[in-house]
Design a protein around this motif. Sequence first.
Motif, PDB file in Angstrom:
ATOM      1  N   ASP A  45      -3.231  -6.999   6.649  1.00  0.00           N
ATOM      2  CA  ASP A  45      -3.355  -5.577   6.953  1.00  0.00           C
ATOM      3  C   ASP A  45      -3.605  -4.829   5.650  1.00  0.00           C
ATOM      4  O   ASP A  45      -3.544  -5.408   4.556  1.00  0.00           O
ATOM      5  N   VAL A  46      -3.896  -3.546   5.758  1.00  0.00           N
ATOM      6  CA  VAL A  46      -4.210  -2.738   4.586  1.00  0.00           C
ATOM      7  C   VAL A  46      -3.025  -2.675   3.628  1.00  0.00           C
ATOM      8  O   VAL A  46      -3.183  -2.801   2.402  1.00  0.00           O
ATOM      9  N   ALA A  47      -1.816  -2.481   4.157  1.00  0.00           N
ATOM     10  CA  ALA A  47      -0.636  -2.327   3.304  1.00  0.00           C
ATOM     11  C   ALA A  47      -0.397  -3.561   2.451  1.00  0.00           C
ATOM     12  O   ALA A  47      -0.064  -3.454   1.262  1.00  0.00           O
ATOM     13  N   THR A  48      -0.566  -4.751   3.030  1.00  0.00           N
ATOM     14  CA  THR A  48      -0.367  -5.986   2.268  1.00  0.00           C
ATOM     15  C   THR A  48      -1.399  -6.100   1.157  1.00  0.00           C
ATOM     16  O   THR A  48      -1.081  -6.471   0.019  1.00  0.00           O
ATOM     17  N   ALA A  49      -2.666  -5.797   1.470  1.00  0.00           N
ATOM     18  CA  ALA A  49      -3.717  -5.877   0.457  1.00  0.00           C
ATOM     19  C   ALA A  49      -3.456  -4.924  -0.699  1.00  0.00           C
ATOM     20  O   ALA A  49      -3.772  -5.229  -1.855  1.00  0.00           O
ATOM     21  N   LEU A  50      -2.855  -3.780  -0.408  1.00  0.00           N
ATOM     22  CA  LEU A  50      -2.549  -2.782  -1.438  1.00  0.00           C
ATOM     23  C   LEU A  50      -1.217  -3.043  -2.128  1.00  0.00           C
ATOM     24  O   LEU A  50      -0.822  -2.273  -3.023  1.00  0.00           O
ATOM     25  N   GLY A  51      -0.528  -4.111  -1.745  1.00  0.00           N
ATOM     26  CA  GLY A  51       0.760  -4.404  -2.359  1.00  0.00           C
ATOM     27  C   GLY A  51       1.803  -3.358  -2.024  1.00  0.00           C
ATOM     28  O   GLY A  51       2.703  -3.087  -2.834  1.00  0.00           O
ATOM     29  N   ALA A  52       1.698  -2.782  -0.822  1.00  0.00           N
ATOM     30  CA  ALA A  52       2.646  -1.767  -0.343  1.00  0.00           C
ATOM     31  C   ALA A  52       2.667  -0.510  -1.213  1.00  0.00           C
ATOM     32  O   ALA A  52       3.640   0.241  -1.211  1.00  0.00           O
ATOM     33  N   GLU A  53       1.572  -0.288  -1.951  1.00  0.00           N
ATOM     34  CA  GLU A  53       1.441   0.922  -2.750  1.00  0.00           C
ATOM     35  C   GLU A  53       0.273   1.750  -2.234  1.00  0.00           C
ATOM     36  O   GLU A  53      -0.650   1.216  -1.622  1.00  0.00           O
ATOM     37  N   PRO A  54       0.286   3.046  -2.459  1.00  0.00           N
ATOM     38  CA  PRO A  54      -0.850   3.863  -2.009  1.00  0.00           C
ATOM     39  C   PRO A  54      -2.104   3.529  -2.813  1.00  0.00           C
ATOM     40  O   PRO A  54      -2.021   3.169  -3.990  1.00  0.00           O
ATOM     41  N   PRO A  55      -3.275   3.647  -2.204  1.00  0.00           N
ATOM     42  CA  PRO A  55      -4.509   3.375  -2.961  1.00  0.00           C
ATOM     43  C   PRO A  55      -4.722   4.429  -4.032  1.00  0.00           C
ATOM     44  O   PRO A  55      -4.341   5.586  -3.875  1.00  0.00           O
ATOM     45  N   GLN A  56      -5.323   4.004  -5.141  1.00  0.00           N
ATOM     46  CA  GLN A  56      -5.675   4.961  -6.193  1.00  0.00           C
ATOM     47  C   GLN A  56      -6.825   5.847  -5.763  1.00  0.00           C
ATOM     48  O   GLN A  56      -6.980   6.966  -6.257  1.00  0.00           O
ATOM     49  N   GLU A  57      -7.637   5.352  -4.829  1.00  0.00           N
ATOM     50  CA  GLU A  57      -8.747   6.139  -4.301  1.00  0.00           C
ATOM     51  C   GLU A  57      -9.052   5.671  -2.890  1.00  0.00           C
ATOM     52  O   GLU A  57      -8.988   4.471  -2.594  1.00  0.00           O
ATOM     53  N   THR A  58      -9.365   6.603  -2.018  1.00  0.00           N
ATOM     54  CA  THR A  58      -9.790   6.284  -0.660  1.00  0.00           C
ATOM     55  C   THR A  58     -11.195   6.837  -0.456  1.00  0.00           C
ATOM     56  O   THR A  58     -11.460   8.008  -0.743  1.00  0.00           O
ATOM     57  N   ILE A  59     -12.089   5.980   0.019  1.00  0.00           N
ATOM     58  CA  ILE A  59     -13.470   6.379   0.287  1.00  0.00           C
ATOM     59  C   ILE A  59     -13.721   6.248   1.784  1.00  0.00           C
ATOM     60  O   ILE A  59     -13.613   5.150   2.347  1.00  0.00           O
ATOM     61  N   ILE A  60     -14.004   7.345   2.430  1.00  0.00           N
ATOM     62  CA  ILE A  60     -14.388   7.340   3.839  1.00  0.00           C
ATOM     63  C   ILE A  60     -15.901   7.237   3.893  1.00  0.00           C
ATOM     64  O   ILE A  60     -16.613   8.170   3.505  1.00  0.00           O
TER      65      ILE A  60
END
Length: 417
Positions: free
Chosen positions: A259-274
Amino acid sequence: MLELTAREAAVAAGEAGQGAAMAMRIVAEAARLMGAPRLLPVASAHIDGALYHGDSGTLFAESLVAGGARTAVRATLNVGSLTPSGCAAVRLPPHQHEMARRMMRAYEAMGCEPSWTCAPYQAGHRPARGTDVAWGESNAVVFCNSVLGARTNRYGDFLDIACAISGRAPDYGLHRPENRRARLLLDISGLSVPLRRSDVFYPVLGTLLGRRAGSAIAVIQGLQGCTDEDRLKALGAAAASAGGVGLFHVAGVTPEAPDVATALGAEPPQETIIVSPQDIAATLASLSTIAGDRIDAVAIGSPHLSVAEVEALERLIGGRTLARPIYANTGRHVLAALPAGQRRALETRGVVFVADTCVVVTPILPEMAGAVLMTNSGKFAHYAPGNTGYAVVYGSLAECVESAVAGRVKREARAWH
């Protein structure tokens, strides 16, 4: 500060021969430059350094052979500069042809497998998840890291063979779990499902990813249920060509991203691109360097075509004859898997198979003024103008086939919106 084990130091000092010593010293010096504290044992290597770029590369490989160097781990070979007999002809001058031949034979003499493909993962070389390896060739690196979950940095020419001979690689970068966490979130869930399920979309998405991410690690949200290995192969190849991508995650698809959270290491992304339809349209347009309907050739297979992709090509051509040649770049493992009648039928209709190399890295395409190449490969679209002198038109595989049959660019209705 780098610390070598007693065995590594002994090999570097010449205990196992001069070829092995040269390889170990190269790896150790690279580790020092990277700030690695130690060397890691690697399970395999994929060698990109056997493509002829000048006599020095041949002489380097032959010096390793003269020093008794042999690979310590499994090592497959990326494309060379020559094709086997029965495939497309290479237009190298005699001296360069001979030096390229000597180079290829030198790597084989060191124990490298004569796979000669940029897609070793489709030829049986698939290291297990979490395994440290030393791979060259940008698309192979990104596939190895992203889709297989093995661990490698982007090992350049000559460092790759040094790692294979020493069985070691510098302990830095993507070998370390903490460096594999995504920092960037790329959200494509707002794009239409038919688009996300189309083959033509993935080189475009990969190009956008490479340009926006650079060498940063991204996790892509929105591809669940839409993709397969060939599509991920195309995505990674374009991302690694357009940027410095060595690893990406796809939420719910790739092994380190349930899932997204696991890939991010349970941290918020530094940048989100829609990603918007406008972003995709702009990136799509940038893959073609010329307008109009002229084409002189079609090239597909960068990375090399899989058996499934050759079968798709055959279905699209049907019983028709091509007005322009389609250069189908693939590995010898794929040609060996094709029934003889299938290959002959495709060649009769105008398909030119290119094995062990590709049309962008060695002179195969005819020389002509103002020539235009059509391709469905983001990697070819990136490199072909500079490497071949051909302008490029990008399209789907179906568009490439229809254009080759018609002798001019033909477009099909798409769900790009």
